[in-house]
Enzyme design. Structure first.
Site, PDB file in Angstrom:
ATOM      1  N   HIS A  26       5.763  -3.885   2.440  1.00 15.60           N
ATOM      2  CA  HIS A  26       6.575  -3.599   1.494  1.00 15.60           C
ATOM      3  C   HIS A  26       7.501  -4.791   1.220  1.00 15.60           C
ATOM      4  O   HIS A  26       8.034  -5.162  -0.055  1.00 15.60           O
ATOM      5  CB  HIS A  26       7.526  -2.519   2.077  1.00 15.60           C
ATOM      6  CG  HIS A  26       6.864  -1.163   1.868  1.00 15.60           C
ATOM      7  ND1 HIS A  26       7.245  -0.162   0.992  1.00 15.60           N
ATOM      8  CD2 HIS A  26       5.672  -0.507   2.433  1.00 15.60           C
ATOM      9  CE1 HIS A  26       6.284   1.178   0.843  1.00 15.60           C
ATOM     10  NE2 HIS A  26       5.465   0.689   1.871  1.00 15.60           N
ATOM     11  N   ASP A 118      13.197  -0.539  -3.112  1.00 19.09           N
ATOM     12  CA  ASP A 118      11.955   0.133  -2.506  1.00 19.09           C
ATOM     13  C   ASP A 118      11.966   1.665  -3.053  1.00 19.09           C
ATOM     14  O   ASP A 118      12.958   2.511  -2.482  1.00 19.09           O
ATOM     15  CB  ASP A 118      11.616  -0.103  -1.191  1.00 19.09           C
ATOM     16  CG  ASP A 118      10.184   0.230  -0.798  1.00 19.09           C
ATOM     17  OD1 ASP A 118       9.763   1.525  -1.270  1.00 19.09           O
ATOM     18  OD2 ASP A 118       9.416  -0.635  -0.407  1.00 19.09           O
ATOM     19  N   SER A 285      -1.188  -4.372   8.577  1.00 19.47           N
ATOM     20  CA  SER A 285      -0.228  -4.459   9.737  1.00 19.47           C
ATOM     21  C   SER A 285       0.216  -3.146  10.564  1.00 19.47           C
ATOM     22  O   SER A 285       1.091  -3.201  11.229  1.00 19.47           O
ATOM     23  CB  SER A 285       1.208  -4.810   9.175  1.00 19.47           C
ATOM     24  OG  SER A 285       1.611  -4.039   8.080  1.00 19.47           O
ATOM     25  N   GLN A 340      -3.641 -14.239   5.626  1.00 21.65           N
ATOM     26  CA  GLN A 340      -4.569 -13.348   4.846  1.00 21.65           C
ATOM     27  C   GLN A 340      -4.849 -14.113   3.551  1.00 21.65           C
ATOM     28  O   GLN A 340      -6.261 -14.189   2.974  1.00 21.65           O
ATOM     29  CB  GLN A 340      -4.261 -12.060   4.791  1.00 21.65           C
ATOM     30  CG  GLN A 340      -5.574 -11.174   3.939  1.00 21.65           C
ATOM     31  CD  GLN A 340      -5.238  -9.912   4.267  1.00 21.65           C
ATOM     32  OE1 GLN A 340      -5.442  -9.324   5.231  1.00 21.65           O
ATOM     33  NE2 GLN A 340      -5.093  -8.889   3.109  1.00 21.65           N
ATOM     34  N   TRP A 358      -2.586  -1.350  -0.267  1.00 25.09           N
ATOM     35  CA  TRP A 358      -2.413  -1.677  -1.592  1.00 25.09           C
ATOM     36  C   TRP A 358      -2.270  -3.411  -2.005  1.00 25.09           C
ATOM     37  O   TRP A 358      -2.817  -3.979  -2.642  1.00 25.09           O
ATOM     38  CB  TRP A 358      -1.246  -1.086  -2.381  1.00 25.09           C
ATOM     39  CG  TRP A 358      -1.163  -1.381  -3.854  1.00 25.09           C
ATOM     40  CD1 TRP A 358      -0.056  -1.776  -4.800  1.00 25.09           C
ATOM     41  CD2 TRP A 358      -2.252  -1.322  -4.723  1.00 25.09           C
ATOM     42  NE1 TRP A 358      -0.308  -1.952  -5.815  1.00 25.09           N
ATOM     43  CE2 TRP A 358      -1.584  -1.581  -6.131  1.00 25.09           C
ATOM     44  CE3 TRP A 358      -3.398  -0.780  -4.731  1.00 25.09           C
ATOM     45  CZ2 TRP A 358      -2.463  -1.482  -7.340  1.00 25.09           C
ATOM     46  CZ3 TRP A 358      -4.339  -0.608  -5.828  1.00 25.09           C
ATOM     47  CH2 TRP A 358      -3.770  -1.215  -7.091  1.00 25.09           C
ATOM     48  N   ASN A 359      -1.525  -4.055  -0.974  1.00 25.24           N
ATOM     49  CA  ASN A 359      -1.360  -5.577  -0.960  1.00 25.24           C
ATOM     50  C   ASN A 359      -2.729  -5.968  -0.831  1.00 25.24           C
ATOM     51  O   ASN A 359      -3.246  -7.038  -1.529  1.00 25.24           O
ATOM     52  CB  ASN A 359      -0.185  -6.111   0.068  1.00 25.24           C
ATOM     53  CG  ASN A 359       1.122  -5.441  -0.230  1.00 25.24           C
ATOM     54  OD1 ASN A 359       1.595  -5.918  -1.302  1.00 25.24           O
ATOM     55  ND2 ASN A 359       1.456  -4.658   0.397  1.00 25.24           N
ATOM     56  N   GLU A 363      -4.684  -8.362  -3.392  1.00 26.09           N
ATOM     57  CA  GLU A 363      -4.934  -9.749  -3.003  1.00 26.09           C
ATOM     58  C   GLU A 363      -6.535 -10.336  -2.997  1.00 26.09           C
ATOM     59  O   GLU A 363      -6.865 -11.016  -3.478  1.00 26.09           O
ATOM     60  CB  GLU A 363      -4.567  -9.857  -1.447  1.00 26.09           C
ATOM     61  CG  GLU A 363      -3.156 -10.022  -1.334  1.00 26.09           C
ATOM     62  CD  GLU A 363      -2.520  -9.866   0.031  1.00 26.09           C
ATOM     63  OE1 GLU A 363      -3.281  -9.903   0.895  1.00 26.09           O
ATOM     64  OE2 GLU A 363      -1.138  -9.729   0.165  1.00 26.09           O
ATOM     65  N   ASP A 379      -2.223   6.032   1.044  1.00 24.53           N
ATOM     66  CA  ASP A 379      -2.844   5.795   0.000  1.00 24.53           C
ATOM     67  C   ASP A 379      -4.215   5.365  -0.058  1.00 24.53           C
ATOM     68  O   ASP A 379      -4.727   4.959  -1.138  1.00 24.53           O
ATOM     69  CB  ASP A 379      -1.732   4.947  -1.055  1.00 24.53           C
ATOM     70  CG  ASP A 379      -1.645   3.486  -0.605  1.00 24.53           C
ATOM     71  OD1 ASP A 379      -1.713   3.266   0.854  1.00 24.53           O
ATOM     72  OD2 ASP A 379      -1.471   2.441  -1.130  1.00 24.53           O
TER      73      ASP A 379
HETATM   74  N1  UDP Z   1      -1.613  -9.898   6.096  1.00 20.03           N
HETATM   75  C1  UDP Z   1      -1.722 -11.064   6.735  1.00 20.03           C
HETATM   76  N2  UDP Z   1      -2.599 -11.534   8.031  1.00 20.03           N
HETATM   77  C2  UDP Z   1      -3.269 -10.663   8.395  1.00 20.03           C
HETATM   78  C3  UDP Z   1      -3.271  -8.977   7.798  1.00 20.03           C
HETATM   79  C4  UDP Z   1      -2.482  -8.726   6.937  1.00 20.03           C
HETATM   80  O1  UDP Z   1      -0.877 -11.758   6.153  1.00 20.03           O
HETATM   81  O2  UDP Z   1      -3.817 -10.881   9.476  1.00 20.03           O
HETATM   82  C5  UDP Z   1      -0.919  -9.452   5.146  1.00 20.03           C
HETATM   83  C6  UDP Z   1      -1.613  -9.261   4.076  1.00 20.03           C
HETATM   84  O3  UDP Z   1      -1.865 -10.322   3.477  1.00 20.03           O
HETATM   85  C7  UDP Z   1      -0.740  -7.924   3.164  1.00 20.03           C
HETATM   86  C8  UDP Z   1      -0.009  -7.202   4.166  1.00 20.03           C
HETATM   87  O4  UDP Z   1      -0.269  -8.154   5.334  1.00 20.03           O
HETATM   88  O5  UDP Z   1       0.146  -8.811   2.294  1.00 20.03           O
HETATM   89  C9  UDP Z   1      -0.615  -5.979   4.492  1.00 20.03           C
HETATM   90  O6  UDP Z   1      -0.181  -5.068   3.512  1.00 20.03           O
HETATM   91  P1  UDP Z   1      -1.136  -4.029   3.124  1.00 20.03           P
HETATM   92  O7  UDP Z   1      -0.669  -3.375   1.754  1.00 20.03           O
HETATM   93  O8  UDP Z   1      -2.449  -4.525   2.716  1.00 20.03           O
HETATM   94  O9  UDP Z   1      -1.403  -3.243   4.238  1.00 20.03           O
HETATM   95  P2  UDP Z   1      -0.428  -2.391   5.295  1.00 20.03           P
HETATM   96  O10 UDP Z   1      -0.035  -3.544   6.345  1.00 20.03           O
HETATM   97  O11 UDP Z   1       1.027  -2.037   4.445  1.00 20.03           O
HETATM   98  O12 UDP Z   1      -1.062  -1.099   5.777  1.00 20.03           O
END
Ligand code: UDP
Length: 461
Positions: A26, A118, A285, A340, A358-359, A363, A379
């Site tokens: 977020h 948010d 994360s 990432q 979603w990120n 990406e 989601d």
């Molecule tokens: N990410 C990162 N390094 C990692 C794994 C994830 O920087 O080793 C970042 C990724 O680029 C993204 C975020 O963490 O921007 C994860 O967001 P996402 O919405 O994909 O998943 P969430 O962590 O919210 O389940």
């Protein structure tokens, strides 16, 4: 004193406070959106919680940072007895501490004009309105997801689900397992989150703006539908600019990281691998996998016979099969966290085994990396459906009735993408989507124009 305050006020065109929900997925999009606003001349102050600010790894950014208390300054969400308790206290304490922050900024000569919050924190709109400010809700998830939760909020889509096919305006027909886990597994998958995602719509009709981290060309039908009822604008994908339009010089990463990335090890290792040869694996994360699922993925990777880079957070490490890291060190690298975006942009990476946060989805799409979707909760199952059937830029690994993806299924999907004819088709689509994503945020693109409009209205209001 008065003259000095005037001077400070004139140094920017309008001041936006951007209030984030305290999690990586977020913070990233809202921070990136903040940079875009700043680039267009606004003053932006990003707000996180006291706890997150203390623990996060920060890189130099021009965006000012302020903090508020969520009522859990020492341990954050982990300190709360339940998600429900956390969200409730955040609402109560946060409303108070956000108001105090707005007062502080006003009396120090930096008054705020607009609160971008948010959508998980709808109470912030009430605080903004008490101060007579513009209120903009920011959805960090897709419009397809917002559409589903909105119809639940309206009572049109009833939970628990009884239909076998879900038909909503602007969406393709969806099966129950394509729905977000809070709906498909209603009452089992984090009930407190169900209330939260539905309450994003509790006061939406009072918001001045509804901003979504997506882009028009990706979700045209649902965006057209939602724009009929709300002042909704798509402003994404919120990927650091140097990976897309390159207009924000030096914007190569988000800048705030909850975990410390093992950058050198990852990049050096990738540099030694041939083009398109590596399977990158990450579940984001938050997701905590079942031990059995970790084992199946570990075996699937081994059986695919491909080199892999796997992010296994420290809290997940104990779930790896015994000796896995040692036994696969010739082929694979396991790290606790990686940069990432840099990884996805590396030419050695050929596919992304993802939980479909979603990120991560945006990406991969922005960097045209085909995906193997292994959704876990929230989601992600809906994102996986779109990845495979709507955008055709990946394969959803089939799961059994318990939701487990077998080693054979994981291996098969990896091979299909890395070696099969389908992989070539997917790669072609991925390249098309990257082009559309880049155009959307570039000068005059759909998202760029929407951000421009948002800024112009703020400055002239
Ligand atoms: N990410 C990162 N390094 C990692 C794994 C994830 O920087 O080793 C970042 C990724 O680029 C993204 C975020 O963490 O921007 C994860 O967001 P996402 O919405 O994909 O998943 P969430 O962590 O919210 O389940």
């Amino acid at each position: 004193m008065q003259a000095e305050m005037e001077k400070e006020r004139n140094a920017y065109r309008a001041h936006c406070l951007v209030l984030t929900f305290p999690s990586q997925g977020h913070i990233n999009p809202m921070l990136e959106f903040s940079k875009r606003l700043e680039h267009k001349g606004l003053k932006v102050t990003l707000v996180t919680t006291n706890f997150i600010s203390k623990t996060i790894y920060k890189e130099a950014t021009s965006i000012a940072l302020e903090t508020i208390s969520d009522g859990y300054d020492e341990g954050g969400r982990a300190q709360a007895e339940s998600i429900q308790a956390y969200l409730e206290r955040f609402r109560r304490v946060g409303s108070q501490t956000l108001a105090e922050l707005l007062e502080k900024l006003s009396s120090s000569g930096c008054p705020v004009d607009c609160v971008v919050y948010d959508a998980f924190l709808p109470w912030a709109l009430g605080v903004a309105k008490k101060f007579g400010l513009v209120g903009a809700t920011f959805f960090t998830q897709s419009c397809a997801i917002g559409n589903i939760y909105y119809h639940v909020h309206k009572g049109v889509l009833k939970v628990p689900l009884s239909e076998t096919e879900i038909l909503l305006p602007g969406s393709p027909p969806l099966e129950p397992q394509d729905m977000p886990s809070f709906i498909y597994r209603f009452g089992i998958s984090y009930p407190a989150f169900f209330d939260m995602v539905v309450s994003q719509f509790s006061n939406i009709d009072h918001a001045d703006w509804i901003l979504c981290n997506t882009f028009y060309e990706l979700e045209q039908e649902v965006v057209d539908w939602m724009t009929k009822i709300w002042p909704l604008r798509t402003i994404g994908p919120t990927i650091p600019s140097m990976f897309l339009d390159k207009r924000l010089e030096g914007d190569k990463n988000y800048g705030f990281s909850i975990f410390k990335p093992n950058t050198d090890a990852c990049m050096k290792w990738l540099d030694d691998q041939p083009k398109g040869s590596v399977v990158y694996v990450s579940f984001g994360s938050v997701a905590a996998l079942e031990v059995e699922q970790m084992e199946e993925i570990a075996w699937g990777l081994r059986m695919s016979n491909r080199c892999f880079l796997w992010v296994v957070r420290a809290s997940e490490e104990a779930k790896l099969p015994k000796n896995f890291v040692e036994e696969t060190c010739e082929k694979g690298l396991v790290v606790r966290w990686c940069p990432q975006l840099e990884v996805l942009a590396h030419e050695a990476v050929g596919c992304f085994v993802t939980h479909c946060g979603w990120n991560s989805t945006l990406e991969a799409l922005s960097l045209s990396v085909p995906m193997v979707a292994i959704p876990q909760y929230s989601d992600q199952s809906t994102n996986a459906k779109y990845i495979m059937d709507v955008w055709k830029m990946g394969l959803k690994a089939p799961a059994d009735e318990k939701g487990l993806v077998s080693r054979e299924a994981a291996e098969h999907c990896i091979r299909e993408i890395m070696e099969g004819e389908r992989g070539n088709e997917i790669k072609k689509n991925a390249l098309k989507l990257r082009k559309l994503a880049k155009e959307a945020v570039d000068d005059g693109g759909s998202s760029d124009k929407n951000i421009e409009e948002f800024v112009a209205k703020l400055v002239h209001s």
